[in-house]
Design an enzyme around this catalytic site. Structure first.
Site, PDB file in Angstrom:
ATOM      1  CE  LYS A  36      -1.652   1.661   4.052  1.00  0.00           C
ATOM      2  NZ  LYS A  36      -1.430   3.064   4.387  1.00  0.00           N
ATOM      3  CG  ASN A  37       2.268   2.762   3.594  1.00  0.00           C
ATOM      4  OD1 ASN A  37       1.119   3.127   3.327  1.00  0.00           O
ATOM      5  ND2 ASN A  37       2.684   2.513   4.822  1.00  0.00           N
ATOM      6  CB  CYS A  94      -4.264  10.808  11.359  1.00  0.00           C
ATOM      7  SG  CYS A  94      -2.725  10.041  11.769  1.00  0.00           S
ATOM      8  NE  ARG A  96       1.115  10.109  10.246  1.00  0.00           N
ATOM      9  CZ  ARG A  96       0.648   9.175   9.427  1.00  0.00           C
ATOM     10  NH1 ARG A  96      -0.573   8.751   9.551  1.00  0.00           N
ATOM     11  NH2 ARG A  96       1.412   8.678   8.486  1.00  0.00           N
ATOM     12  CG  ASP A 109       3.253   1.175   9.453  1.00  0.00           C
ATOM     13  OD1 ASP A 109       2.874   2.020  10.271  1.00  0.00           O
ATOM     14  OD2 ASP A 109       3.529   1.450   8.270  1.00  0.00           O
ATOM     15  NE  ARG A 150      -6.942   4.209   5.613  1.00  0.00           N
ATOM     16  CZ  ARG A 150      -5.968   4.636   6.424  1.00  0.00           C
ATOM     17  NH1 ARG A 150      -6.150   4.671   7.723  1.00  0.00           N
ATOM     18  NH2 ARG A 150      -4.810   5.028   5.949  1.00  0.00           N
TER      19      ARG A 150
HETATM   20  N1  EPU Z   1       6.963  14.121  10.936  1.00  0.00           N
HETATM   21  C1  EPU Z   1       7.076  15.457  11.259  1.00  0.00           C
HETATM   22  N2  EPU Z   1       7.095  16.367  10.229  1.00  0.00           N
HETATM   23  C2  EPU Z   1       7.023  15.981   8.921  1.00  0.00           C
HETATM   24  C3  EPU Z   1       6.924  14.609   8.617  1.00  0.00           C
HETATM   25  C4  EPU Z   1       6.903  13.701   9.650  1.00  0.00           C
HETATM   26  O1  EPU Z   1       7.142  15.842  12.421  1.00  0.00           O
HETATM   27  O2  EPU Z   1       7.045  16.865   8.043  1.00  0.00           O
HETATM   28  C5  EPU Z   1       6.966  13.124  12.028  1.00  0.00           C
HETATM   29  C6  EPU Z   1       5.700  12.280  12.078  1.00  0.00           C
HETATM   30  O3  EPU Z   1       4.657  12.943  12.782  1.00  0.00           O
HETATM   31  C7  EPU Z   1       6.200  11.030  12.744  1.00  0.00           C
HETATM   32  C8  EPU Z   1       7.624  10.876  12.202  1.00  0.00           C
HETATM   33  O4  EPU Z   1       7.979  12.179  11.751  1.00  0.00           O
HETATM   34  O5  EPU Z   1       6.241  11.223  14.114  1.00  0.00           O
HETATM   35  C9  EPU Z   1       7.804   9.897  11.053  1.00  0.00           C
HETATM   36  O6  EPU Z   1       6.832  10.132  10.060  1.00  0.00           O
HETATM   37  P1  EPU Z   1       7.038   9.763   8.537  1.00  0.00           P
HETATM   38  O7  EPU Z   1       7.056  11.026   7.746  1.00  0.00           O
HETATM   39  O8  EPU Z   1       8.194   8.841   8.378  1.00  0.00           O
HETATM   40  O9  EPU Z   1       5.694   8.982   8.245  1.00  0.00           O
HETATM   41  P2  EPU Z   1       4.729   9.127   6.989  1.00  0.00           P
HETATM   42  O10 EPU Z   1       5.515   9.273   5.748  1.00  0.00           O
HETATM   43  O11 EPU Z   1       3.694  10.124   7.292  1.00  0.00           O
HETATM   44  C10 EPU Z   1       4.683   6.600   6.404  1.00  0.00           C
HETATM   45  C11 EPU Z   1       3.616   5.541   6.290  1.00  0.00           C
HETATM   46  C12 EPU Z   1       3.094   5.185   7.670  1.00  0.00           C
HETATM   47  C13 EPU Z   1       4.260   4.689   8.509  1.00  0.00           C
HETATM   48  C14 EPU Z   1       5.355   5.762   8.565  1.00  0.00           C
HETATM   49  C15 EPU Z   1       6.589   5.325   9.315  1.00  0.00           C
HETATM   50  C16 EPU Z   1       2.611   6.013   4.143  1.00  0.00           C
HETATM   51  C17 EPU Z   1       1.411   6.406   3.381  1.00  0.00           C
HETATM   52  N3  EPU Z   1       2.522   6.030   5.471  1.00  0.00           N
HETATM   53  O12 EPU Z   1       4.041   7.731   7.000  1.00  0.00           O
HETATM   54  O13 EPU Z   1       2.155   4.132   7.495  1.00  0.00           O
HETATM   55  O14 EPU Z   1       3.823   4.396   9.800  1.00  0.00           O
HETATM   56  O15 EPU Z   1       5.746   6.116   7.214  1.00  0.00           O
HETATM   57  O16 EPU Z   1       7.136   4.201   8.729  1.00  0.00           O
HETATM   58  O17 EPU Z   1       3.610   5.643   3.565  1.00  0.00           O
HETATM   59  C18 EPU Z   1       0.230   2.874   7.885  1.00  0.00           C
HETATM   60  O18 EPU Z   1       0.409   2.358   6.776  1.00  0.00           O
HETATM   61  O19 EPU Z   1      -0.595   2.419   8.720  1.00  0.00           O
HETATM   62  C19 EPU Z   1       1.024   4.045   8.251  1.00  0.00           C
HETATM   63  C20 EPU Z   1       0.683   4.872   9.230  1.00  0.00           C
END
Ligand code: EPU
Length: 421
Positions: free
Chosen positions: A22-23, A116, A121, A306, A398
């Site tokens: 998915k991701n 969320c 986030r 995850d 989802r």
């Molecule tokens: N963060 C910030 N600022 C930013 C971006 C991130 O503070 O601009 C923080 C986040 O709040 C979090 C940490 O940094 O505390 C890491 O977040 P990251 O950006 O790595 O996560 P993401 O890209 O939003 C993806 C996956 C998530 C998965 C995370 C970590 C997708 C669509 N989502 O999220 O997947 O948990 O990486 O591996 O790729 C899920 O599939 O259930 C899911 C939540």
């Protein structure tokens, strides 16, 4: 709102196909915005999140055709540069259209995703990276309004901490920027490598994906390509934990150990046997007790956030005590009260949960609260005595393709029931 009825206590045997991630699918679909040619994606899972993103891409002017698990996306012209709140708030990954629209059109208006269930986030790292590449950004009425008066240009960007989404977003924008971009402290997840491979097939010049420094030399335009989405390591890890909890042996087709990072060692310490085979990953749990093992979530190759909830379900049945610490998201223990309804003994203290393993869990009605939390209830329900009824199944739809059918095919007694509420 469907529910899932599970009668626990049956071991799982047979083969089960792991779907495309998915991701990863969500990000390579967004990459279609970067070219006027057709991007063909194979192994795309049929999930609610994917359908949601198709809706947004269609709104932006992308022509989307689906045949089985193959998606063809053509963005002749971007007909709207705006991603509305109603879509972005439902799925955070859709925020990543900002960079590609900006790279092609010089302007974009994209809703902020908002918080969320698992935490606040923010998207500050995404915005700082785009600003470093020359974007001018304003926030207005919950929207990011971005323009590039003199186009995007390469930049050196050091992320203060690892972000999967910000790394992916920056890679896509940098692919069409003028000059070289260097991303430092970049995320190393398999989904990053997958996106890089897709972009490279489209003509991008990217080196170092999968390491902490990624170099992208911008090109004037990208072209069409065909790309196969990598297997879903979270789906694979979840079914491995289901075997750990319920017992049995599964061949997880298309899976491989390397995708699990350190979770592979943790699962072996916990009492599973994992082996790469032609065609997939074999996971076995026969008679050996589940051993309580401590875990702290971390960016790849560390233990994935995850899989944290599913691992906690497994540890609820371990011989001994384990401490599980969630270091990526601030509010990702919502499964705890639900697992406790099944009899689990868990105590939360800040970022860590202490889990005292029990010999048995007992089935009960429980409520899914987010995607991965829901899967932990299923892992526990498959091992619990009696019936577990998991409500709010839409969370699972989802991110887990044909979950009920896949589990039934390996011997689980699960049934989707229509909610009468
Ligand atoms: N963060 C910030 N600022 C930013 C971006 C991130 O503070 O601009 C923080 C986040 O709040 C979090 C940490 O940094 O505390 C890491 O977040 P990251 O950006 O790595 O996560 P993401 O890209 O939003 C993806 C996956 C998530 C998965 C995370 C970590 C997708 C669509 N989502 O999220 O997947 O948990 O990486 O591996 O790729 C899920 O599939 O259930 C899911 C939540």
């Amino acid at each position: 709102m469907d529910k899932l009825a599970i009668i626990g206590g049956r071991e799982l045997y047979g083969e089960l196909a792991i779907s495309g991630a998915k991701n990863s699918a969500l990000k390579v679909m967004v990459a279609a915005l970067l070219t006027a040619d057709t991007l063909t994606l194979e192994n795309v899972p049929d999930l609610a999140d994917v359908r949601q993103l198709i809706q947004l891409l269609t709104h932006l002017g992308v022509e989307v055709e689906r045949e089985g698990s193959t998606l063809s996306l053509t963005t002749g012209d971007i007909s709207s540069t705006e991603a509305p709140y109603d879509i972005v708030r439902k799925m955070r990954a859709s925020f990543n259209v900002l960079g590609p629209i900006l790279a092609r059109e010089g302007k974009a208006r994209v809703s902020l995703p908002g918080g969320c269930a698992i935490g606040a986030r923010p998207v500050d790292l995404h915005l700082k990276a785009l600003e470093a590449m020359g974007a001018q950004i304003e926030l207005d009425e919950g929207y990011v309004i971005a323009t590039t008066p003199s186009g995007l240009r390469g930049a050196e960007i050091t992320f203060p901490f690892v972000s999967v989404g910000a790394t992916e977003h920056s890679m896509m924008a940098a692919a069409l920027a003028v000059g070289e971009t260097v991303l430092m402290n970049a995320a190393k997840e398999p989904e990053i490598i997958d996106l890089a491979e897709c972009l490279i097939a489209m003509g991008a010049r990217i080196e170092g994906a999968g390491t902490e420094t990624i170099r992208i030399k911008g090109v004037a335009s990208l072209h069409g390509a065909t790309h196969q989405v990598v297997a879903d390591r979270i789906e694979m890890g979840s079914y491995a934990m289901a075997v750990g909890a319920a017992g049995g042996e599964l061949l997880l087709k298309n899976g491989r150990r390397a995708l699990l990072g350190e979770a592979d060692v943790i699962l072996e310490q916990a009492g599973l046997t994992l082996s790469d085979e032609e065609g997939g990953l074999r996971v076995t749990k026969w008679g050996r007790p589940t051993v309580g093992t401590n875990v702290e979530t971390a960016p790849f190759p560390g233990f994935p956030t995850d899989l944290q909830a599913q691992y906690m379900a497994l540890m609820s049945l371990a011989d001994g005590t384990s401490v599980i610490c969630e270091k990526i998201f601030e509010n990702r223990f919502m499964h705890v009260p639900e697992l406790m309804r099944l009899g689990a003994d868990i105590h939360i203290d800040g970022q860590c949960a202490t889990v005292k393993g029990k010999k048995v869990l007992k089935g009960a009605p429980v409520m899914a609260t987010d995607l991965r939390a829901s899967m932990s209830l299923i892992v526990a329900g498959l091992a619990a005595e009696g019936q577990t009824m998991v409500s709010r199944l839409y969370h699972l739809d989802r991110g887990f393709e044909r979950l009920d059918e896949k589990l039934q095919s390996v011997g689980a007694l699960v049934e989707r029931v229509k909610d009468e509420e």
